[in-house]
Design an enzyme around this catalytic site. Structure first.
Site, PDB file in Angstrom:
ATOM      1  N   ASP A  42      42.224  40.899  47.900  1.00 48.92           N
ATOM      2  CA  ASP A  42      40.897  41.004  48.532  1.00 48.92           C
ATOM      3  C   ASP A  42      40.609  39.775  49.389  1.00 48.92           C
ATOM      4  O   ASP A  42      40.102  39.875  50.498  1.00 48.92           O
ATOM      5  CB  ASP A  42      39.774  41.071  47.467  1.00 48.92           C
ATOM      6  CG  ASP A  42      39.887  42.286  46.567  1.00 48.92           C
ATOM      7  OD1 ASP A  42      40.536  43.261  46.971  1.00 48.92           O
ATOM      8  OD2 ASP A  42      39.320  42.235  45.454  1.00 48.92           O
ATOM      9  N   SER A  86      34.317  40.013  37.483  1.00 52.03           N
ATOM     10  CA  SER A  86      35.136  41.211  37.661  1.00 52.03           C
ATOM     11  C   SER A  86      34.977  41.774  39.060  1.00 52.03           C
ATOM     12  O   SER A  86      34.182  41.284  39.860  1.00 52.03           O
ATOM     13  CB  SER A  86      34.735  42.274  36.639  1.00 52.03           C
ATOM     14  OG  SER A  86      33.539  42.890  37.058  1.00 52.03           O
ATOM     15  N   LYS A  87      35.710  42.820  39.299  1.00 53.12           N
ATOM     16  CA  LYS A  87      35.674  43.514  40.579  1.00 53.12           C
ATOM     17  C   LYS A  87      34.241  43.892  40.972  1.00 53.12           C
ATOM     18  O   LYS A  87      33.898  43.897  42.143  1.00 53.12           O
ATOM     19  CB  LYS A  87      36.556  44.773  40.441  1.00 53.12           C
ATOM     20  CG  LYS A  87      36.733  45.565  41.697  1.00 53.12           C
ATOM     21  CD  LYS A  87      37.743  44.920  42.624  1.00 53.12           C
ATOM     22  CE  LYS A  87      37.655  45.521  44.026  1.00 53.12           C
ATOM     23  NZ  LYS A  87      38.157  44.614  45.048  1.00 53.12           N
ATOM     24  N   ARG A  88      33.425  44.202  39.987  1.00 51.30           N
ATOM     25  CA  ARG A  88      32.044  44.589  40.276  1.00 51.30           C
ATOM     26  C   ARG A  88      31.243  43.461  40.926  1.00 51.30           C
ATOM     27  O   ARG A  88      30.249  43.679  41.576  1.00 51.30           O
ATOM     28  CB  ARG A  88      31.335  45.041  38.993  1.00 51.30           C
ATOM     29  CG  ARG A  88      31.291  46.552  38.840  1.00 51.30           C
ATOM     30  CD  ARG A  88      30.904  46.951  37.454  1.00 51.30           C
ATOM     31  NE  ARG A  88      32.001  46.705  36.518  1.00 51.30           N
ATOM     32  CZ  ARG A  88      31.894  46.108  35.345  1.00 51.30           C
ATOM     33  NH1 ARG A  88      30.730  45.679  34.936  1.00 51.30           N
ATOM     34  NH2 ARG A  88      32.944  45.934  34.571  1.00 51.30           N
TER      35      ARG A  88
END
Ligand code: GLU
Length: 452
Positions: A217, A207-209
């Site tokens: 990105d 995920s983004k985390r």
């Protein structure tokens, strides 16, 4: 049977790499089979499916070269067909109406599961089965008249003549219901291939985390679209052998559902960076120059470079100088911005200085004196060839009773502010004697100031 596959994203904002990998696999499969790759925008969620979210999907596909055949189908335009299918199911007894809340606020349409086990062969996961007792009837049209995902998805796949469904394995559980719907609608059940999840180093969904997770990105961080394509194609698929860097033609030729792995695929940023470097190395000098120049211009370094050349030489055109720098740097750069980040000293006199390296390399007894002597020799040599630069340095080190290595390190920091970079003598050659001498002088007087 000619293959027809589709990418069916729900536009929700940005495009996650897991979703775009699904698109890549569908694209590769369609191109391999000489079939059709279609796009369906599942934009029935009125709140999340904004025009910007749709744009993000289209941009990501365009950037990655995922061209589709036929006009995209927007699911939001298909409401009448979905409702009509529900009515047909009501007529044939495969569905019934129910007042779910019992509040008299309206009835929804519920699909009647067949009451038998549902089994299918998944091209990735093998034979799958779910028992009748574990499957409940489910709503296909809400009481407000809107169709749910399962109905819309199946009805549209039938309409589009989809033969193979390649999608994330979060949809495995839905597939049993979908198959029941196909049968009730008397349509041929497509083939299914559920793609493994992309996970982080801990095996959790990526995920983004975990860092960059959206196509945008990667674009922003200087990854090439061909690299992201190549890299994502290998997150779950293996072409066989140890091949990792493949052209698009090779991927199309080799793509095979039988070689998709069912185990989760781990996202490895280091490998992605390595791959980007490999692609950059393989670029023509022209292509590399074009991209690097764009980065320099964006950061105001192109103008600085021209200014510095005008002041210090080495008496060549900016374009020629730039190419000489790139010839040294192309093998070292993994992303275009690296050029400006790692070697700003080629472009500006205002480059950062590593104070620690400066003290370490120039603080040794005898070193500043040797640098001063060498500076005089370099100042008179224009052009300064790599061979001359080396000879002068070795002679100076000998005369001063220093190891050549100590002087090499010292000169590098003195002229670039950094302890890393391409071969020192090639670097001096490119910078030119006048500029090298000026920087050495500047560093020495800086040292003196600090010493007093
Ligand atoms: N819109 C669904 C998704 O993005 C489509 C699933 C499918 O491919 O059938 O998960």
């Amino acid at each position: 049977m000619s293959v027809r596959v589709r990418f069916a994203p729900s536009p929700t904002g940005e495009v996650h790499i897991g979703n775009i990998r699904t698109a890549i696999y569908n694209w590769l499969f369609a191109r391999h089979e000489r079939g059709k790759f279609l796009l369906r925008i599942e934009d029935t969620d009125r709140e999340r499916s904004t025009p910007e979210a749709v744009r993000a999907v289209l941009d990501a596909m365009n950037w990655l070269g995922l061209d589709y055949d036929e006009e995209p189908l927007y699911q939001s335009t298909r409401l009448a067909a979905h409702v009509q299918a529900a009515e047909r199911l009501l007529q044939t007894g495969h569905a019934y109406k129910e007042d779910k809340g019992g509040t008299g606020q309206g009835e929804c349409v519920v699909f009647r599961m067949p009451g038998t086990d549902v089994a299918y062969h998944d091209e990735v996961k093998g034979d799958l089965r779910k028992e009748a007792k574990d499957m409940k009837d489910f709503v296909i049209v809400r009481s407000d008249g809107t169709p749910v995902f399962h109905l819309a998805n199946v009805v549209d796949d039938i309409e589009m003549g989809i033969t193979h469904i390649l999608r994330g394995d979060d949809h495995v559980e839905n597939t049993y219901r979908h198959i029941a719907l196909y049968r009730a609608l008397e349509a041929a059940v497509p083939h299914y291939a559920h793609l493994p999840m992309i996970v982080n180093a801990q095996g959790k969904p990526y995920s983004k985390r975990d860092g960059a997770a959206f196509v945008g990105d990667f674009k922003e961080q200087g990854y090439l679209p061909d690299v992201l394509f190549n890299f994502l194609s290998l997150l779950g698929w293996s072409p066989g052998g140890d091949r990792e860097v493949l052209t698009r033609e090779e991927m199309v030729a080799l793509f095979d559902l039988a070689r998709i792995n069912s185990a989760p695929a781990r996202m490895d940023m280091e490998k992605l960076l390595w791959m980007n470097g490999e692609y950059i190395r393989a670029q023509s000098p022209e292509t590399f120059a074009r991209h690097c120049r764009a980065v320099l211009e964006q950061r105001g370094l192109w103008g600085a470079m021209c200014g510095s050349l005008a002041d210090y030489g080495p008496g060549i055109e900016p374009e020629v100088y730039f190419r000489r720098v790139l010839a040294l740097m192309q093998v070292r750069v993994k992303r275009y911005p690296d050029l400006a980040d790692q070697a700003p000293y080629f472009f500006t006199e205002d480059y950062p200085c590593d104070a620690k390296a400066m003290r370490k390399r120039l603080g040794k007894p005898g070193v500043p004196e040797a640098v001063r002597l060498l500076r005089e020799r370099y100042a008179g040599a224009d052009p300064l060839t790599a061979a001359e630069a080396e000879q002068a340095l070795r002679e100076t080190a000998d005369a001063a009773g220093l190891g050549a290595g100590a002087l090499i390190h010292a000169v590098r920091v003195a002229v670039s502010g950094s302890s890393q970079g391409p071969g020192l003598f090639e670097m001096l050659d490119v910078l030119g004697g006048k500029r090298v001498a000026a920087r050495m002088a500047r560093t020495l007087s800086q040292l003196e100031k600090e010493g007093t």
